[in-house]
Write an enzyme that holds these catalytic residues in place. Structure first.
Site, PDB file in Angstrom:
ATOM      1  N   GLU A  49       0.827  -1.219   0.000  1.00  0.00           N
ATOM      2  CA  GLU A  49       0.000   0.000   0.000  1.00  0.00           C
ATOM      3  C   GLU A  49       0.862   1.269   0.000  1.00  0.00           C
ATOM      4  O   GLU A  49       1.257   1.766   1.053  1.00  0.00           O
ATOM      5  CB  GLU A  49      -0.920   0.019   1.231  1.00  0.00           C
ATOM      6  CG  GLU A  49      -1.811   1.267   1.259  1.00  0.00           C
ATOM      7  CD  GLU A  49      -2.753   1.340   2.467  1.00  0.00           C
ATOM      8  OE1 GLU A  49      -2.685   0.462   3.344  1.00  0.00           O
ATOM      9  OE2 GLU A  49      -3.538   2.287   2.523  1.00  0.00           O
ATOM     10  N   LYS A  62      -2.528  -2.048  -3.101  1.00  0.00           N
ATOM     11  CA  LYS A  62      -3.571  -1.181  -2.529  1.00  0.00           C
ATOM     12  C   LYS A  62      -3.169   0.281  -2.758  1.00  0.00           C
ATOM     13  O   LYS A  62      -2.484   0.882  -1.930  1.00  0.00           O
ATOM     14  CB  LYS A  62      -3.729  -1.482  -1.035  1.00  0.00           C
ATOM     15  CG  LYS A  62      -4.728  -0.565  -0.322  1.00  0.00           C
ATOM     16  CD  LYS A  62      -5.165  -1.139   1.005  1.00  0.00           C
ATOM     17  CE  LYS A  62      -5.997  -0.142   1.794  1.00  0.00           C
ATOM     18  NZ  LYS A  62      -6.685  -0.750   2.929  1.00  0.00           N
TER      19      LYS A  62
END
Ligand code: 13P
Length: 341
Positions: A178, A220
């Site tokens: 992420e 992500k």
């Protein structure tokens, strides 16, 4: 490392019509969320709130593929003594764990941050696997203004993300990678596009250098959006078109899925954007949600810390989860929101 097994878990995390619930707020962040609804943050109130979400049968069995937990939660039991991890597993969802230990100031780069937590990570992953975690999350934060980010911040954060991802795969845990470009400032959508492009390119370069198997991870990212304070906001169609264009340019097709963060978008924007991207179609990876705020804001308000509101909180959660599940298939319609209201 058993890559076939990692790939199976990654595919299950982005199964058609399903997405991830990010319920991994640190104790500091959940306190901020509870302050807004006037609830004191204690070990018990945090457990009660999260148990309410994990026992939302409709959402958890039909639309949620996995739940990202915070360290405290993964060791907690429900009120009846069942480990919360078991409650999640019994609904058919996969337990996951946030393993980064937050950010620290990056030396020589005023105003920038580096995510920490690599020391002893291998040992921690082993314990989380034994407890039932099959995927993990590490969030890098990239802020921007006229002068930032520096290449230094992009580089060290990408390096740490790849170190984390390699350690996860060695522990038979699927890493959610992420790299979040924040949307709090006043930049326009083009600036977000450029910075996110640099961040994603560097991240995948580091992942390759450190031999991370792309088939066994989930990305992500943020969507390509203007900053919240930008005078030039963008249409749903523009966000969808630019985000898909950027991802196609930067994310190899070997990655099984991309699960977006919501990043401070309104609940409905986060849903509408995801829906519009899936309507474009012809994508090499699954596109779904891994939302924190955009899944939890409504149930948090409905619950407000009162046991008699648990059913209302679960209804609110199931509604948002349902809307995002439809968006993950490109089948959401705005009037479904009005009907529910
Ligand atoms: P938001 O959807 O609230 O951005 O949270 C997702 C997340 O997991 C951030 O790390």
């Amino acid at each position: 490392m058993n890559l076939a097994e990692l790939n199976k878990v990654a595919l299950a995390m982005v199964a058609p019509g399903k997405g991830i619930l990010a319920a991994d707020e640190s104790s500091g962040t959940i306190k901020k969320r509870f302050d807004v609804i006037g609830v004191t943050s204690t070990e018990e109130s945090r457990r009660d709130y999260r148990e309410m979400l994990f026992r939302s049968r409709e959402a958890m069995t039909q639309t949620i593929s996995g739940v990202i937990l915070y360290d405290e939660t993964i060791w907690q039991n429900a009120a009846d003594g069942t480990p919360l991890v078991k409650v999640i597993e019994q609904s058919g969802a996969i337990p996951g764990i946030k393993v980064d230990e937050g950010t620290q100031a990056l030396p020589n780069c005023p105003g920038e941050l580096v995510t920490v937590g690599l020391d002893k990570l291998a040992e921690r992953l082993k314990k989380y696997y034994e407890r039932g975690a099959r995927f993990a999350k590490w969030r890098a934060v990239i802020d921007l203004n006229q002068h930032l980010p520096t290449m230094t911040a992009i580089h060290v954060n990408a390096h740490a993300l790849a170190r984390y991802a390699a350690l996860c795969q060695a522990a038979q845990i699927v890493p959610i990678v992420e790299p979040e470009v924040l949307m709090d400032a006043d930049h326009d959508i083009e600036r977000c596009y450029d910075v996110t492009q640099r961040v994603l390119n560097k991240t995948f370069q580091e992942l390759r250098v450190q031999r991370v198997a792309l088939e066994g991870m989930i990305l992500k990212p943020n969507m390509v959006v203007p900053g919240k304070k930008s005078p030039k906001q963008a249409s749903v169609a523009e966000v969808a078109e630019k985000t898909v264009r950027l991802l196609k340019a930067c994310v190899p097709a070997a990655v099984p899925g991309i699960a977006f963060l919501s990043g401070g978008q309104s609940d409905e924007d986060a849903t509408a954007h995801l829906d519009a991207m899936n309507r474009i179609g012809g994508l090499p990876w699954k596109l779904t949600f891994s939302y924190g705020r955009a899944l939890q804001a409504a149930p948090l308000r409905a619950w407000s810390g009162k046991p008699e509101n648990i059913a209302a909180g679960q209804r609110a959660f199931s509604h948002r989860a349902r809307m995002n599940s439809l968006a993950a298939s490109g089948e959401w319609k705005a009037d479904l929101e009005r009907k529910a209201a």
